[in-house]
Write a protein that holds these residues in place. Structure first.
Motif, PDB file in Angstrom:
ATOM      1  N   GLN A   1      -7.001  28.594 -15.256  1.00  0.00           N
ATOM      2  CA  GLN A   1      -6.781  29.983 -15.645  1.00  0.00           C
ATOM      3  C   GLN A   1      -6.107  30.082 -17.014  1.00  0.00           C
ATOM      4  O   GLN A   1      -6.502  30.909 -17.858  1.00  0.00           O
ATOM      5  CB  GLN A   1      -5.915  30.695 -14.599  1.00  0.00           C
ATOM      6  CG  GLN A   1      -6.546  30.768 -13.217  1.00  0.00           C
ATOM      7  CD  GLN A   1      -5.606  31.414 -12.205  1.00  0.00           C
ATOM      8  OE1 GLN A   1      -4.742  32.189 -12.564  1.00  0.00           O
ATOM      9  NE2 GLN A   1      -5.786  31.071 -10.932  1.00  0.00           N
TER      10      GLN A   1
ATOM     11  N   LYS B   1      -7.768  31.600 -20.386  1.00  0.00           N
ATOM     12  CA  LYS B   1      -7.095  32.690 -21.082  1.00  0.00           C
ATOM     13  C   LYS B   1      -6.896  32.367 -22.556  1.00  0.00           C
ATOM     14  O   LYS B   1      -7.150  33.197 -23.432  1.00  0.00           O
ATOM     15  CB  LYS B   1      -5.742  32.982 -20.411  1.00  0.00           C
ATOM     16  CG  LYS B   1      -4.978  34.128 -21.046  1.00  0.00           C
ATOM     17  CD  LYS B   1      -3.659  34.371 -20.321  1.00  0.00           C
ATOM     18  CE  LYS B   1      -2.879  35.505 -20.964  1.00  0.00           C
ATOM     19  NZ  LYS B   1      -1.585  35.732 -20.269  1.00  0.00           N
TER      20      LYS B   1
ATOM     21  N   SER C   1      -5.659  25.790  -9.391  1.00  0.00           N
ATOM     22  CA  SER C   1      -6.558  26.379 -10.393  1.00  0.00           C
ATOM     23  C   SER C   1      -5.800  27.057 -11.528  1.00  0.00           C
ATOM     24  O   SER C   1      -6.418  27.602 -12.441  1.00  0.00           O
ATOM     25  CB  SER C   1      -7.476  27.416  -9.735  1.00  0.00           C
ATOM     26  OG  SER C   1      -6.711  28.509  -9.236  1.00  0.00           O
TER      27      SER C   1
END
Length: 433
Positions: free
Chosen positions: A57, A61, A53
């Motif tokens: 992420q 972000k 994952s």
């Protein structure tokens, strides 16, 4: 942007876990032990580890926080810089047109210095933010230049001396991507020869332009095809790669009547036609494939070079004269002691200078006092002489006045006697009568 960044992060994670075990980026399984060790002890996981994952992420972000990507366009007036930017991002940027009016004829030397100063100013702003005690780099607006599109006039002969000098001054400060503007004004064969001529001049003059990275396996193939070979002997390979090189050729602006869309190119051909224009390649290389590498090169290469030179100018070094590592605290203390010593030396020099000037001033004042005293004595003597002369004149005048009084008294006495005598004579005559 996010794909290349994700791959780099995954490679770092993979290398980190390979130190103590085998890591699978897809399922997240970990097998402890040295890589290649047959006696490695497998560990049964109770659930999903979730290392896969990490790309999501990073994407989330970047999507939430955003990023800065600054492009600097350099070229002659009216060569198509604003049009290319509008077409590249399919929008209309707010441009403040300059009249380019000079009231008088002026000769400017080193016109590239304004560009160099601007780039250094952006580096200096980031460095000052980085050196603050309370930094806010996570929300700092990064104004550093990540890519420089240098527009070249389609002369078909060679680069101008000013272009070579400017690119030579900028190659250590920014990622330079040469762009041949208005490429449809010359034929395809002339354009091909012009690209080769430009590349040979850049190589012979030592100008370092941006090279697409090939260390990343996800973009190595396409970047290898786009990069220009620097081997001068491999002329065939050089010419083949020159057709797809990063020296891009773009068309001029043409906006049909009644159309509000942004287009770049004439009516007989658009920018999407790769047989006539390298705009698609430029857009793909600049935005889709190598945007993150441009940002990384700016930070790790150009900014670090500026930061290192700036800190060395300030006196900071990593090693001492004996090549031993020196901490920042030691460097600070050494600079502080050096500064205090320099301060004391200057104070002593100022004190000595002050004492010397005071002595010189006292000597000047004493000389002036002696001169005034001499003048005073001279005036005093003159005054005494004048006074003595006046006294003599006064005495003589008093003597004259005394003599005059005596003569006057004698005269009055004689007059009185004569009057008395005449009076007596008259009385005697009257008696005789």
């Amino acid at each position: 942007m996010a794909s290349s960044d994700v791959v780099r992060q995954m490679v770092r994670m993979r290398s980190m876990f390979s130190r103590f075990g085998v890591f699978c980026p897809f399922c997240g399984c970990v097998k402890f032990g040295t890589v290649g060790d047959k006696n490695a002890r497998p560990l049964a996981l109770s659930g999903h580890v979730g290392f896969d994952s990490l790309p999501d992420q990073l994407v989330n972000k970047s999507t939430s926080q955003g990023f800065c990507f600054n492009i600097l366009c350099i070229g002659e007036t009216g060569i198509g810089k604003s049009t290319l930017m509008d077409t590249l991002f399919n929008t209309n940027f707010e441009n403040f047109e300059s009249s380019h009016f000079e009231p008088k004829v002026k000769l400017r030397a080193q016109t590239y210095q304004h560009i160099v100063d601007y780039i250094d100013t952006q580096f200096e702003s980031y460095l000052q933010e980085e050196l603050k005690i309370k930094r806010s780099l996570h929300n700092y607006h990064d104004s550093r230049i990540h890519a420089c599109l240098y527009f070249i006039a389609p002369s078909g002969h060679s680069l101008k001396s000013l272009d070579l000098v400017t690119m030579k001054k900028l190659d250590s400060k920014v990622n330079i991507i040469p762009v041949i503007a208005k490429a449809d004004t010359i034929s395809k064969s002339e354009l091909h020869k012009f690209k080769i001529k430009i590349m040979s001049e850049l190589v012979s003059n030592g100008v370092q332009i941006y090279q697409f990275p090939i260390d990343d396996e996800t973009v190595a193939k396409i970047n290898t095809a786009m990069n220009v070979s620097s081997d001068a002997h491999a002329e065939i390979n050089y010419k083949k790669q020159q057709e797809k090189g990063f020296i891009c050729a773009v068309f001029t602006f043409n906006n049909p009547k009644g159309s509000s869309s942004v287009r770049c190119g004439r009516e007989y051909g658009g920018v999407e036609n790769e047989n006539h224009c390298d705009f698609v390649k430029l857009r793909e290389m600049l935005i889709c494939v190598n945007m993150e590498d441009l940002r990384e090169q700016t930070h790790t290469r150009h900014y670090e070079l500026y930061r290192r030179c700036k800190l060395e100018e300030m006196g900071f070094k990593d090693t001492d004269p004996e090549c031993k590592p020196v901490s920042l605290q030691q460097t600070y203390e050494a600079k502080r002691q050096e500064f205090l010593g320099e301060l004391q030396r200057r104070e002593e020099e100022m004190r000595q200078t002050f004492v010397q000037r005071v002595k010189e001033k006292e000597a000047e004042l004493k000389d002036a006092e002696r001169e005034l005293q001499g003048k005073f004595e001279q005036l005093k003597r003159l005054h005494a002489d004048e006074k003595s002369k006046l006294e003599e004149k006064r005495k003589s005048l008093e003597e004259e006045m005394s003599a005059f009084s005596k003569r006057k008294a004698a005269t009055e006495l004689l007059q009185a006697q004569s009057f008395n005598a005449s009076t007596n004579n008259k009385k005697d005559k009257d008696r005789k009568k």
